[in-house]
Design an enzyme around this catalytic site. Structure first.
Site, PDB file in Angstrom:
ATOM      1  N   PRO A  13      10.721  32.457  28.011  1.00 23.53           N
ATOM      2  CA  PRO A  13      11.567  33.014  29.083  1.00 23.53           C
ATOM      3  C   PRO A  13      11.762  32.000  30.206  1.00 23.53           C
ATOM      4  O   PRO A  13      10.803  31.395  30.669  1.00 23.53           O
ATOM      5  CB  PRO A  13      10.765  34.214  29.588  1.00 23.53           C
ATOM      6  CG  PRO A  13       9.785  34.523  28.504  1.00 23.53           C
ATOM      7  CD  PRO A  13       9.501  33.223  27.824  1.00 23.53           C
ATOM      8  N   GLU A  14      12.992  31.820  30.616  1.00 28.06           N
ATOM      9  CA  GLU A  14      13.281  30.936  31.739  1.00 28.06           C
ATOM     10  C   GLU A  14      13.752  31.784  32.921  1.00 28.06           C
ATOM     11  O   GLU A  14      13.777  33.011  32.844  1.00 28.06           O
ATOM     12  CB  GLU A  14      14.344  29.917  31.319  1.00 28.06           C
ATOM     13  CG  GLU A  14      13.807  28.962  30.242  1.00 28.06           C
ATOM     14  CD  GLU A  14      14.266  27.535  30.472  1.00 28.06           C
ATOM     15  OE1 GLU A  14      14.495  27.141  31.632  1.00 28.06           O
ATOM     16  OE2 GLU A  14      14.405  26.812  29.477  1.00 28.06           O
ATOM     17  N   ARG A  26       1.289  36.241  22.397  1.00 27.24           N
ATOM     18  CA  ARG A  26       0.581  34.954  22.444  1.00 27.24           C
ATOM     19  C   ARG A  26      -0.319  34.819  23.670  1.00 27.24           C
ATOM     20  O   ARG A  26      -1.097  33.889  23.769  1.00 27.24           O
ATOM     21  CB  ARG A  26       1.599  33.806  22.375  1.00 27.24           C
ATOM     22  CG  ARG A  26       2.335  33.827  21.042  1.00 27.24           C
ATOM     23  CD  ARG A  26       3.351  32.721  20.940  1.00 27.24           C
ATOM     24  NE  ARG A  26       2.738  31.404  20.935  1.00 27.24           N
ATOM     25  CZ  ARG A  26       3.420  30.267  20.870  1.00 27.24           C
ATOM     26  NH1 ARG A  26       4.727  30.310  20.809  1.00 27.24           N
ATOM     27  NH2 ARG A  26       2.803  29.112  20.870  1.00 27.24           N
ATOM     28  N   HIS A  64      -0.275  44.476  21.113  1.00 26.73           N
ATOM     29  CA  HIS A  64       0.064  43.425  22.071  1.00 26.73           C
ATOM     30  C   HIS A  64       0.516  43.963  23.422  1.00 26.73           C
ATOM     31  O   HIS A  64       0.946  43.214  24.278  1.00 26.73           O
ATOM     32  CB  HIS A  64       1.132  42.504  21.487  1.00 26.73           C
ATOM     33  CG  HIS A  64       0.698  41.836  20.223  1.00 26.73           C
ATOM     34  ND1 HIS A  64      -0.440  41.052  20.151  1.00 26.73           N
ATOM     35  CD2 HIS A  64       1.223  41.854  18.976  1.00 26.73           C
ATOM     36  CE1 HIS A  64      -0.588  40.617  18.899  1.00 26.73           C
ATOM     37  NE2 HIS A  64       0.403  41.090  18.175  1.00 26.73           N
ATOM     38  N   ARG A 106      14.667   7.783  44.971  1.00 29.68           N
ATOM     39  CA  ARG A 106      13.966   8.073  43.717  1.00 29.68           C
ATOM     40  C   ARG A 106      14.627   7.310  42.562  1.00 29.68           C
ATOM     41  O   ARG A 106      15.818   7.390  42.365  1.00 29.68           O
ATOM     42  CB  ARG A 106      13.979   9.578  43.424  1.00 29.68           C
ATOM     43  CG  ARG A 106      13.384  10.438  44.528  1.00 29.68           C
ATOM     44  CD  ARG A 106      11.911  10.168  44.760  1.00 29.68           C
ATOM     45  NE  ARG A 106      11.069  10.578  43.649  1.00 29.68           N
ATOM     46  CZ  ARG A 106      10.400  11.731  43.597  1.00 29.68           C
ATOM     47  NH1 ARG A 106      10.489  12.602  44.588  1.00 29.68           N
ATOM     48  NH2 ARG A 106       9.645  12.023  42.565  1.00 29.68           N
TER      49      ARG A 106
END
Ligand SMILES: [Zn+2]
Length: 270
Positions: free
Chosen positions: A2-3, A109, A90, A152
């Site tokens: 998931p983002e 997980r 789960h 940078r």
């Protein structure tokens, strides 16, 4: 994994179930996910009213009227199930509201996390301290990015993945945003003009908003009693499309550094 858009979608999906509700039952099914759960989690949340839902980077925030915020991270495989008919092995954490709605945090997980933080101390909570601005906030603009990248030498792609520069961006959205902004991922960050950075900022916001909207439509599909809130896939322009044609006709390339793949178009991105 998931983002940011998936976490945002999850928070929006939880809001109608939790906003203003009293948590009548809070039940951890085990003592840990990725890290140990706070031992007083149940005691501090039971009977509390939810007063806010939010997100910081890839963390979801559920605030209560007792001045606590439940901070959740979905890890690699986490998702909230809404009103599950049956519980599975789960489903590691359960919440019930005074309206009889039930939520289960499902995480096969167990790379996710749950923590309870005093709401007035969120800014100094270690995972949040030193985080850059939210990419969808007005604070993330071209002048900010110009200052942050000043001097940078690192590639722009690496800088966008640096959570101190901007919070919560992952590999997929960085690849997509650089493509939309027509900037080569290896370009030296400090050398980009204000005008190109402006294009990049807009591209980051556009790809995130599009993904959140796609998630919203996914959510509508899940609007049934055993609905599940999880992540979704979208149609990417470059991500995962190595060897396929870009919209410009050139062939999309993939480069791998440190186990992470960069997808880009050698023609449009300069
Ligand atoms: Zn192209």
């Amino acid at each position: 994994m998931p983002e940011l858009p998936e976490v945002e979608t999850t928070v929006r999906g939880l809001a109608p179930v939790l906003e203003g509700r009293i948590l009548t039952c809070v039940e951890p099914k085990r003592g840990d996910l990725r890290w140990p759960l706070p031992p007083d989690l149940r005691q501090r949340l039971t009977g509390a009213r939810v007063v806010s839902l939010g997100r910081r980077a890839k963390y979801g925030l559920i605030g209560t009227d007792r001045g606590d915020t439940l901070v959740f991270h979905l890890g690699m495989s986490g998702r909230w199930r809404i009103d599950p008919e049956m519980l599975g092995r789960h489903d590691h954490f359960l919440i019930e509201t005074d309206k009889g709605r039930r939520l289960a945090l499902n995480d096969p997980r167990r790379f996710g996390s749950l923590d309870l933080v005093r709401t007035d101390a969120l800014a100094t909570y270690p995972p949040f301290a030193g985080l850059g601005p939210e990419p969808l906030s007005p604070a993330f603009d071209a002048p900010y990015l110009k200052r942050a990248l000043n001097g940078r030498f690192a590639p722009i792609k690496a800088m966008l993945l640096d959570q101190r520069i901007v919070a919560g961006l992952g590999n997929i959205y960085v690849c997509e945003a650089l493509h939309q902004a027509r900037i080569a991922p290896g370009r030296r960050a400090g050398g980009l003009s204000l005008e190109r950075l402006g294009r990049l900022v807009e591209a980051v916001k556009t790809v995130l908003v599009a993904a959140i909207e796609a998630g919203g439509s996914t959510l509508r599909d899940y609007a049934r009693p055993d609905g599940e809130l999880g992540y979704f896939s979208s149609q990417w322009r470059v991500y995962g499309r190595e060897g396929q044609p870009c919209q410009c006709g050139a062939v999309i390339r993939r480069r791998t550094e440190g186990g992470r793949s960069t997808f880009y178009c050698p023609r449009c991105q300069r």
